[in-house]
Design an enzyme around this catalytic site. Structure first.
Site, PDB file in Angstrom:
ATOM      1  N   LYS A   1       0.779  -1.230   0.042  1.00 49.88           N
ATOM      2  CA  LYS A   1      -0.165   0.085  -0.031  1.00 49.88           C
ATOM      3  C   LYS A   1       0.829   1.183  -0.019  1.00 49.88           C
ATOM      4  O   LYS A   1       0.228   2.374  -0.483  1.00 49.88           O
ATOM      5  CB  LYS A   1      -1.019   0.112   1.304  1.00 49.88           C
ATOM      6  CG  LYS A   1      -1.892  -1.216   1.112  1.00 49.88           C
ATOM      7  CD  LYS A   1      -3.162  -1.143   2.180  1.00 49.88           C
ATOM      8  CE  LYS A   1      -4.005  -2.173   1.644  1.00 49.88           C
ATOM      9  NZ  LYS A   1      -3.872  -3.540   1.932  1.00 49.88           N
TER      10      LYS A   1
HETATM   11  C1  LIG Z   1      -4.627  -4.577   1.465  1.00 50.37           C
HETATM   12  C2  LIG Z   1      -3.801  -5.889   1.149  1.00 50.37           C
HETATM   13  C3  LIG Z   1      -4.089  -6.806   0.177  1.00 50.37           C
HETATM   14  C4  LIG Z   1      -5.428  -6.796  -0.310  1.00 50.37           C
HETATM   15  O1  LIG Z   1      -5.443  -5.863  -1.328  1.00 50.37           O
HETATM   16  P1  LIG Z   1      -6.550  -5.348  -1.989  1.00 50.37           P
HETATM   17  O2  LIG Z   1      -6.505  -4.316  -2.983  1.00 50.37           O
HETATM   18  O3  LIG Z   1      -7.701  -4.739  -0.904  1.00 50.37           O
HETATM   19  O4  LIG Z   1      -7.478  -6.434  -2.911  1.00 50.37           O
HETATM   20  C5  LIG Z   1      -3.477  -8.125   0.383  1.00 50.37           C
HETATM   21  N1  LIG Z   1      -2.057  -8.140   0.862  1.00 50.37           N
HETATM   22  C6  LIG Z   1      -1.804  -7.269   1.776  1.00 50.37           C
HETATM   23  C7  LIG Z   1      -0.639  -7.470   2.570  1.00 50.37           C
HETATM   24  C8  LIG Z   1      -2.468  -6.078   1.936  1.00 50.37           C
HETATM   25  O5  LIG Z   1      -2.063  -5.148   2.766  1.00 50.37           O
END
Ligand SMILES: *Cc1c(COP(=O)(O)O)cnc(C)c1O
Length: 465
Positions: A112
């Site tokens: 993220k």
């Molecule tokens: C947020 C997250 C996901 C999922 O991603 P999305 O965009 O919500 O589908 C998967 N793995 C990790 C480590 C995350 O932080």
């Protein structure tokens, strides 16, 4: 060419410029904002394939953000990715016969950061230009919170309010958020699930007088800039793997929660990147896996798992994909989303061969399979997968029938989920990271709050910027 505008999946919102779309987050009619066209870049791939990550990000992002001057956009992108510790930003590693796209080299060690290091700076830029202020309200199942906080901490024009489900994120994820003590950061532990947090957010955002009075904005992946900045690494990884293998198309396996990450891959494919297919992986919270196998989108209970960032049943970004799937018809989207909100269920027709979609296939990995995958990769390749990444790798193995290289997105550093690593490998302290070790005894600040939109509203109103 006409400037790009952002329209709502529900069709009522007046079209917005990129900057306004970023500041608005969720469309005012309750839909999600999407670009009014998807540029095709098939002719540019040859010119782009050797660009470094920031230059490639610039080329892609600028196609969707024509109201930001190019020099400013370059500066924002370059500042955002200079916080990453790996010189390539998002390196691809060959592990066994898989290509692992490591997206966790940012300041909070989850993918993220790729979006939020950019978005935080983008907010700052737009607010400075408009002499504005912003109150960010976010819901997190774990990783969004710390990445969002890290993206905007210390910014004078922004207050950030992050809700996480009380006692349902890992202690470490909680510390990553609550140990950031900047005066503009407010952590709220809501006595409910992540879906409850998302619902509170939806409620506050659909209260337009409240939203306007407090200049509410969002960093969740309903914000288009998040999806947009994630499109970049699909291109980057496909170029690296094409270079290494000579393949002319690739597949991606994506551990999925809110459908934001895989949706970015879907946009990359529509833009002309040769992606054979996208493989969607869920954990036990498998609404999306069930949907892509049956056409029925039906809510189930949320259960807590070893990969908490995927503990989601209502995937907010699904609506963007649905819009295209139902022929870009906002009425058809509204009808289905209303039905889903009321009945917890909706359906889309399958084709003559019973298939729901040709571009996305899906499966689920439960805790046992996820832990076994971590154990196997550690034993066989001396490589540690975090439990989210491992779920993606496990599901990728279920779809083994094509020869195209398989790129598995590694969404978090394994040290963020050291309990799962220990359970899988029977070895303590295997997954460590100095940034996380440093949090051990850090002071924290957090408010436990009732699971109600009213409580959050009152709290926010009293502390808004
Ligand atoms: C947020 C997250 C996901 C999922 O991603 P999305 O965009 O919500 O589908 C998967 N793995 C990790 C480590 C995350 O932080």
């Amino acid at each position: 060419m006409n400037p790009i505008r952002y329209i709502s999946t529900r069709g009522v919102q007046t079209p917005l410029t990129f900057k306004d779309a970023v500041m608005t987050g969720l469309a005012r009619d309750g839909g999600l904002l999407i670009p009014d066209r998807i540029p095709n870049v098939a002719d540019q791939l040859e010119d782009w394939k050797d660009l470094d990550y920031p230059d490639l990000a610039f080329e892609i992002i600028r196609l969707f953000s024509d109201d930001i001057p190019e020099a400013r956009l370059r500066a924002l992108i370059s500042a955002a990715y200079s916080t990453f510790t790996h010189p390539e930003v998002a390196p691809v590693r060959k592990v066994g016969d898989r290509h692992i796209l490591e997206l966790f080299h940012g300041p909070t060690l989850a993918f993220k950061d790729i979006a939020l290091q950019f978005l935080g700076r983008l907010f700052g830029e737009i607010l400075a230009e408009r002499d504005g202020r912003l109150n960010i309200l976010a819901a997190t199942s774990g990783d969004t919170g710390s990445a969002a906080i890290c993206g905007v901490r210390g910014q004078e024009r922004i207050h950030i309010f992050v809700m996480h489900p009380h006692e349902r994120v890992s202690p470490l994820q909680e510390r990553q958020m609550t140990s950031i003590l900047d005066a503009n950061v407010f952590n709220l532990a809501v006595k409910g699930s992540f879906d409850d947090c998302q619902l509170i957010m939806k409620t506050l955002f659909s209260d337009l007088p409240f939203k306007d009075a407090h200049a509410l904005g969002t960093v969740n992946s309903v914000n288009w800039a998040r999806v947009l900045s994630q499109i970049v690494y699909y291109f980057y990884a496909a170029f690296r793997v094409a270079e290494a293998t000579g393949a002319d198309q690739v597949q991606f396996a994506v551990p999925t929660g809110n459908f934001g990450d895989i949706l970015a891959g879907w946009y990359a494919k529509q833009m002309g990147l040769p992606i054979r297919r996208l493989i969607l992986a869920t954990n036990e919270n498998d609404i999306l896996a069930r949907f892509f196998n049956t056409g029925i989108y039906a809510k189930g209970p949320v259960v807590a798992t070893v990969n908490p960032s995927m503990d989601i049943q209502i995937a907010s970004n699904f609506e963007r994909w649905l819009y295209y799937k139902v022929g870009a018809d906002p009425k058809a989207v509204s009808r289905r989303m209303t039905q889903f909100a009321m009945e917890g269920r909706m359906e889309i027709p399958r084709d003559a061969k019973g298939r729901v979609d040709l571009e996305i296939v899906a499966g689920a990995s439960d805790t046992n399979h996820t832990l076994a995958t971590i154990r196997r990769y550690h034993g066989k390749h001396a490589y540690l997968l975090d439990p989210h990444t491992a779920a993606g790798v496990f599901v990728a193995d279920q779809f083994n029938e094509l020869d195209d290289p398989m790129i598995c997105l590694a969404t978090a550093h394994p040290a963020k989920f050291s309990e799962a690593i220990e359970e899988a490998t029977d070895q303590a302290e295997l997954a460590r990271h100095p940034l996380l070790d440093a949090l051990e005894n850090a002071p924290t600040r957090c408010e436990v709050i009732d699971n109600s939109a009213e409580s959050v509203k009152t709290y926010l109103a009293a502390r808004a910027r």
